[in-house]
Design a protein around this motif. Sequence first.
Motif, PDB file in Angstrom:
ATOM      1  N   MET A  62       0.853  -1.165   0.000  1.00 50.55           N
ATOM      2  CA  MET A  62       0.000   0.000   0.000  1.00 50.55           C
ATOM      3  C   MET A  62       0.903   1.234   0.000  1.00 50.55           C
ATOM      4  N   THR A  63       0.675   2.158  -0.928  1.00 50.09           N
ATOM      5  CA  THR A  63       1.504   3.350  -1.008  1.00 50.09           C
ATOM      6  C   THR A  63       1.057   4.374   0.021  1.00 50.09           C
ATOM      7  N   ILE A 107      -9.589   0.086  -2.717  1.00 48.90           N
ATOM      8  CA  ILE A 107      -8.191  -0.288  -2.951  1.00 48.90           C
ATOM      9  C   ILE A 107      -8.043  -1.807  -2.940  1.00 48.90           C
ATOM     10  N   LYS A 108      -8.632  -2.459  -1.963  1.00 46.96           N
ATOM     11  CA  LYS A 108      -8.524  -3.918  -1.861  1.00 46.96           C
ATOM     12  C   LYS A 108      -9.314  -4.633  -2.956  1.00 46.96           C
ATOM     13  N   GLY A 109     -10.428  -4.076  -3.370  1.00 48.74           N
ATOM     14  CA  GLY A 109     -11.297  -4.741  -4.328  1.00 48.74           C
ATOM     15  C   GLY A 109     -10.957  -4.505  -5.775  1.00 48.74           C
ATOM     16  N   ARG A 135      -6.201  -3.239 -10.941  1.00 46.35           N
ATOM     17  CA  ARG A 135      -5.173  -2.264 -10.561  1.00 46.35           C
ATOM     18  C   ARG A 135      -4.101  -2.919  -9.705  1.00 46.35           C
ATOM     19  N   ARG A 136      -4.504  -3.808  -8.805  1.00 46.57           N
ATOM     20  CA  ARG A 136      -3.525  -4.497  -7.965  1.00 46.57           C
ATOM     21  C   ARG A 136      -2.624  -5.397  -8.818  1.00 46.57           C
ATOM     22  N   SER A 156       2.555  -6.453 -11.393  1.00 49.24           N
ATOM     23  CA  SER A 156       3.351  -6.769 -12.580  1.00 49.24           C
ATOM     24  C   SER A 156       4.425  -5.718 -12.816  1.00 49.24           C
ATOM     25  N   LYS A 157       4.121  -4.458 -12.529  1.00 49.23           N
ATOM     26  CA  LYS A 157       5.137  -3.410 -12.660  1.00 49.23           C
ATOM     27  C   LYS A 157       6.273  -3.621 -11.664  1.00 49.23           C
ATOM     28  N   ARG A 158       5.918  -3.990 -10.402  1.00 45.50           N
ATOM     29  CA  ARG A 158       6.957  -4.261  -9.404  1.00 45.50           C
ATOM     30  C   ARG A 158       7.810  -5.456  -9.812  1.00 45.50           C
TER      31      ARG A 158
END
Length: 89
Positions: free
Chosen positions: A1-2, A35-37, A41-42, A47-49
């Motif tokens: 989480m940012t 955010i969790k749902g 986006r997650r 994948s970017k990380r």
Amino acid sequence: MTNSELARTAVPGGIVDPVESARAELKAALAAIEIKGNVPRRLDNASKRAAVRLRLLADRNPAGAVALGVAAAAVVGSAVWVIARALSR
């Protein structure tokens, strides 16, 4: 989480009015649920990380990156072979 996501889901302190406090808690809870749902986006963030980590691995240890690529190709190839064999029977 940012940090920005954490700020959206935190309830600010010092709210005296119970109605404002309830609104702030509801707003924070809805932001946390969003955010969790938000699975796409997650997955995109994950994948970017992973791409950044793989680039770092390739820069630091090229032979290890090649070995990882060969191992991943072997796993995917084996999985495809097992599925194709099971379907052909």
